[in-house]
Design a protein around this motif. Structure first.
Motif, PDB file in Angstrom:
ATOM      1  N   LEU A 217     -31.746  23.991  -2.476  1.00 27.18           N
ATOM      2  CA  LEU A 217     -31.776  23.149  -1.292  1.00 27.18           C
ATOM      3  C   LEU A 217     -30.372  22.657  -0.945  1.00 27.18           C
ATOM      4  O   LEU A 217     -29.609  22.248  -1.825  1.00 27.18           O
ATOM      5  CB  LEU A 217     -32.702  21.953  -1.506  1.00 27.18           C
ATOM      6  CG  LEU A 217     -34.192  22.270  -1.580  1.00 27.18           C
ATOM      7  CD1 LEU A 217     -34.981  20.991  -1.836  1.00 27.18           C
ATOM      8  CD2 LEU A 217     -34.682  22.968  -0.316  1.00 27.18           C
ATOM      9  N   TRP A 218     -30.059  22.728   0.318  1.00 26.06           N
ATOM     10  CA  TRP A 218     -28.789  22.203   0.855  1.00 26.06           C
ATOM     11  C   TRP A 218     -29.100  20.853   1.466  1.00 26.06           C
ATOM     12  O   TRP A 218     -29.754  20.757   2.506  1.00 26.06           O
ATOM     13  CB  TRP A 218     -28.243  23.170   1.894  1.00 26.06           C
ATOM     14  CG  TRP A 218     -26.838  22.915   2.338  1.00 26.06           C
ATOM     15  CD1 TRP A 218     -25.756  22.680   1.563  1.00 26.06           C
ATOM     16  CD2 TRP A 218     -26.358  22.914   3.688  1.00 26.06           C
ATOM     17  NE1 TRP A 218     -24.626  22.540   2.333  1.00 26.06           N
ATOM     18  CE2 TRP A 218     -24.964  22.681   3.640  1.00 26.06           C
ATOM     19  CE3 TRP A 218     -26.957  23.103   4.931  1.00 26.06           C
ATOM     20  CZ2 TRP A 218     -24.173  22.616   4.787  1.00 26.06           C
ATOM     21  CZ3 TRP A 218     -26.174  23.047   6.073  1.00 26.06           C
ATOM     22  CH2 TRP A 218     -24.797  22.806   5.985  1.00 26.06           C
ATOM     23  N   LYS A 219     -28.661  19.783   0.796  1.00 26.51           N
ATOM     24  CA  LYS A 219     -28.966  18.426   1.242  1.00 26.51           C
ATOM     25  C   LYS A 219     -27.679  17.744   1.687  1.00 26.51           C
ATOM     26  O   LYS A 219     -26.716  17.663   0.924  1.00 26.51           O
ATOM     27  CB  LYS A 219     -29.609  17.616   0.115  1.00 26.51           C
ATOM     28  CG  LYS A 219     -30.913  18.200  -0.410  1.00 26.51           C
ATOM     29  CD  LYS A 219     -31.469  17.350  -1.546  1.00 26.51           C
ATOM     30  CE  LYS A 219     -32.754  17.914  -2.102  1.00 26.51           C
ATOM     31  NZ  LYS A 219     -33.298  17.074  -3.206  1.00 26.51           N
ATOM     32  N   LEU A 220     -27.692  17.251   2.908  1.00 20.72           N
ATOM     33  CA  LEU A 220     -26.532  16.568   3.464  1.00 20.72           C
ATOM     34  C   LEU A 220     -26.840  15.089   3.673  1.00 20.72           C
ATOM     35  O   LEU A 220     -27.974  14.710   3.964  1.00 20.72           O
ATOM     36  CB  LEU A 220     -26.142  17.180   4.811  1.00 20.72           C
ATOM     37  CG  LEU A 220     -25.863  18.677   4.852  1.00 20.72           C
ATOM     38  CD1 LEU A 220     -25.472  19.095   6.267  1.00 20.72           C
ATOM     39  CD2 LEU A 220     -24.779  19.052   3.859  1.00 20.72           C
ATOM     40  N   ALA A 221     -25.801  14.278   3.541  1.00 25.70           N
ATOM     41  CA  ALA A 221     -25.968  12.837   3.750  1.00 25.70           C
ATOM     42  C   ALA A 221     -24.681  12.232   4.260  1.00 25.70           C
ATOM     43  O   ALA A 221     -23.580  12.717   3.962  1.00 25.70           O
ATOM     44  CB  ALA A 221     -26.389  12.150   2.455  1.00 25.70           C
TER      45      ALA A 221
ATOM     46  N   TYR B  68     -27.077   8.134   2.929  1.00 30.70           N
ATOM     47  CA  TYR B  68     -28.024   8.160   4.052  1.00 30.70           C
ATOM     48  C   TYR B  68     -28.347   9.623   4.369  1.00 30.70           C
ATOM     49  O   TYR B  68     -27.628  10.286   5.117  1.00 30.70           O
ATOM     50  CB  TYR B  68     -27.423   7.476   5.278  1.00 30.70           C
ATOM     51  CG  TYR B  68     -26.913   6.073   5.011  1.00 30.70           C
ATOM     52  CD1 TYR B  68     -27.743   4.967   5.165  1.00 30.70           C
ATOM     53  CD2 TYR B  68     -25.597   5.854   4.588  1.00 30.70           C
ATOM     54  CE1 TYR B  68     -27.279   3.682   4.916  1.00 30.70           C
ATOM     55  CE2 TYR B  68     -25.124   4.579   4.326  1.00 30.70           C
ATOM     56  CZ  TYR B  68     -25.967   3.501   4.493  1.00 30.70           C
ATOM     57  OH  TYR B  68     -25.494   2.233   4.237  1.00 30.70           O
ATOM     58  N   PRO B  69     -29.444  10.170   3.782  1.00 34.31           N
ATOM     59  CA  PRO B  69     -29.763  11.596   3.957  1.00 34.31           C
ATOM     60  C   PRO B  69     -30.004  11.952   5.426  1.00 34.31           C
ATOM     61  O   PRO B  69     -30.630  11.189   6.171  1.00 34.31           O
ATOM     62  CB  PRO B  69     -31.044  11.767   3.135  1.00 34.31           C
ATOM     63  CG  PRO B  69     -31.015  10.643   2.147  1.00 34.31           C
ATOM     64  CD  PRO B  69     -30.383   9.489   2.876  1.00 34.31           C
ATOM     65  N   ILE B  70     -29.499  13.131   5.834  1.00 32.96           N
ATOM     66  CA  ILE B  70     -29.659  13.555   7.232  1.00 32.96           C
ATOM     67  C   ILE B  70     -30.189  14.982   7.388  1.00 32.96           C
ATOM     68  O   ILE B  70     -30.801  15.303   8.400  1.00 32.96           O
ATOM     69  CB  ILE B  70     -28.329  13.435   8.016  1.00 32.96           C
ATOM     70  CG1 ILE B  70     -27.200  14.179   7.289  1.00 32.96           C
ATOM     71  CG2 ILE B  70     -27.967  11.971   8.232  1.00 32.96           C
ATOM     72  CD1 ILE B  70     -25.887  14.210   8.078  1.00 32.96           C
ATOM     73  N   VAL B  71     -29.953  15.863   6.405  1.00 30.42           N
ATOM     74  CA  VAL B  71     -30.374  17.266   6.523  1.00 30.42           C
ATOM     75  C   VAL B  71     -30.854  17.754   5.168  1.00 30.42           C
ATOM     76  O   VAL B  71     -30.272  17.428   4.137  1.00 30.42           O
ATOM     77  CB  VAL B  71     -29.213  18.177   6.999  1.00 30.42           C
ATOM     78  CG1 VAL B  71     -29.600  19.655   6.905  1.00 30.42           C
ATOM     79  CG2 VAL B  71     -28.813  17.846   8.431  1.00 30.42           C
ATOM     80  N   GLU B  72     -31.931  18.551   5.175  1.00 34.96           N
ATOM     81  CA  GLU B  72     -32.375  19.248   3.968  1.00 34.96           C
ATOM     82  C   GLU B  72     -32.934  20.601   4.373  1.00 34.96           C
ATOM     83  O   GLU B  72     -33.866  20.668   5.182  1.00 34.96           O
ATOM     84  CB  GLU B  72     -33.437  18.446   3.215  1.00 34.96           C
ATOM     85  CG  GLU B  72     -33.915  19.127   1.934  1.00 34.96           C
ATOM     86  CD  GLU B  72     -34.898  18.291   1.149  1.00 34.96           C
ATOM     87  OE1 GLU B  72     -35.959  18.845   0.753  1.00 34.96           O
ATOM     88  OE2 GLU B  72     -34.618  17.101   0.936  1.00 34.96           O
TER      89      GLU B  72
END
Length: 293
Positions: free
Chosen positions: A264-268, A158-162
């Motif tokens: 890219l820093w992608k958080l989920a 569930y992606p939350i930050v990019e």
């Protein structure tokens, strides 16, 4: 065989120490040793070998540990399901957070979530990103926050930050006047880098430096972004940090520079695919997807 024996054995395996496990589960060391011995006698197999102050699992011990994780995971899932059937307004949620992420975004999230759901208890543990992923897979945490990419055959994501990663250098560094720096220009630089426990260690190394054809020269490794930035401010090396962290750097000794190619820093939020998610877990996921980070 009692479930309690398996839980005790799991703690011993986790801490690799009878003493530490006994302290964690609040029983005496002799009582814990007796429980493990009784389990070994019932299974007719040696599960642990004591070496100096630590213990190692035998092959039989490793097999029993895997079954124990499955059994205790099913028991936890049963408790969550029963709780959801009987009470939708209370619950407990075990969350794994990498320290970088926890300090950046989650104080506000936790505050707002607690205000909306005061009877849901959040049990938060900080691990490095790689360990958070492993712990979610093994069932220690119901959900965790991880850096993408991640194996979506194992996890629901569930992606939350990019956001972009940025280069930080001392104000007197030769690159300090640049607005953008190509990765190839960093071949001879010395880096303040992420500890191996962090997912960013492999992500930045493999998808940035190795792709460009070289290994980064790593001077220091750290688990704290503030220490990394302070080392750069002391002109000990350069570092790559997420934009959100760069926005928190209140020092005139550091310049922030864009990178080419962009990282890219992608958080989920992640959960184990196919695993039952509690009512509290579903509420938290829905909340964080709609609450602004």
């Amino acid at each position: 065989m009692e479930l309690k024996q398996l839980l005790y054995f799991k703690e011993v395996a986790k801490h690799k120490s009878i003493t530490k496990a006994a302290q964690q589960i609040h029983i005496s060391q002799p009582a814990l040793s007796k429980s493990i011995k009784a389990l070994e006698e019932e299974l007719e197999a040696i599960l642990i070998i004591r070496t100096n102050k630590t213990i190692d699992l035998t092959d039989a011990g490793n097999m029993v540990l895997e079954y124990t994780k499955e059994i205790t995971g099913l028991v936890d899932e049963m408790k969550l399901t029963l709780n959801d059937l009987t009470n939708f307004s209370v619950g407990q949620l075990n969350i794994g957070l990498p320290p970088f992420i926890g300090s950046l975004f989650f104080p506000k999230v936790m505050k707002n979530f607690h205000r909306s759901y005061p009877n849901i208890k959040l049990d938060i543990t900080e691990y490095g990103g790689a360990r958070v992923v492993k712990s979610v897979e093994e069932g220690e945490f119901e959900l965790g926050v991880a850096v993408l990419p991640i194996d979506e055959q194992i996890f629901d994501v569930y992606p939350i930050v990019e956001e972009e990663m940025k280069l930080i250098v001392h104000k007197n560094h030769p690159l300090a006047s640049f607005k953008e720096v190509d990765v190839k220009d960093l071949r001879d630089e010395e880096f303040i880098f992420y500890h191996e426990d962090f997912a960013l260690n492999q992500i930045v190394r493999n998808h940035f430096f190795i792709t460009a054809g070289f290994e980064p020269k790593i001077l220091f490794k750290s688990m704290q972004w503030d220490l990394m930035s302070e080392m750069v401010a002391a002109n000990l090396g350069i570092a790559i940090l997420p934009q959100s962290i760069c926005n928190r750097l209140f020092t005139k000794d550091i310049n922030i520079i864009s990178l080419k190619p962009t990282i890219l820093w992608k958080l989920a939020v992640i959960t184990k695919k196919g695993k039952y998610i509690s009512n509290a877990g579903r509420k938290f996921i829905d909340f964080i997807l709609t609450d602004s980070l």
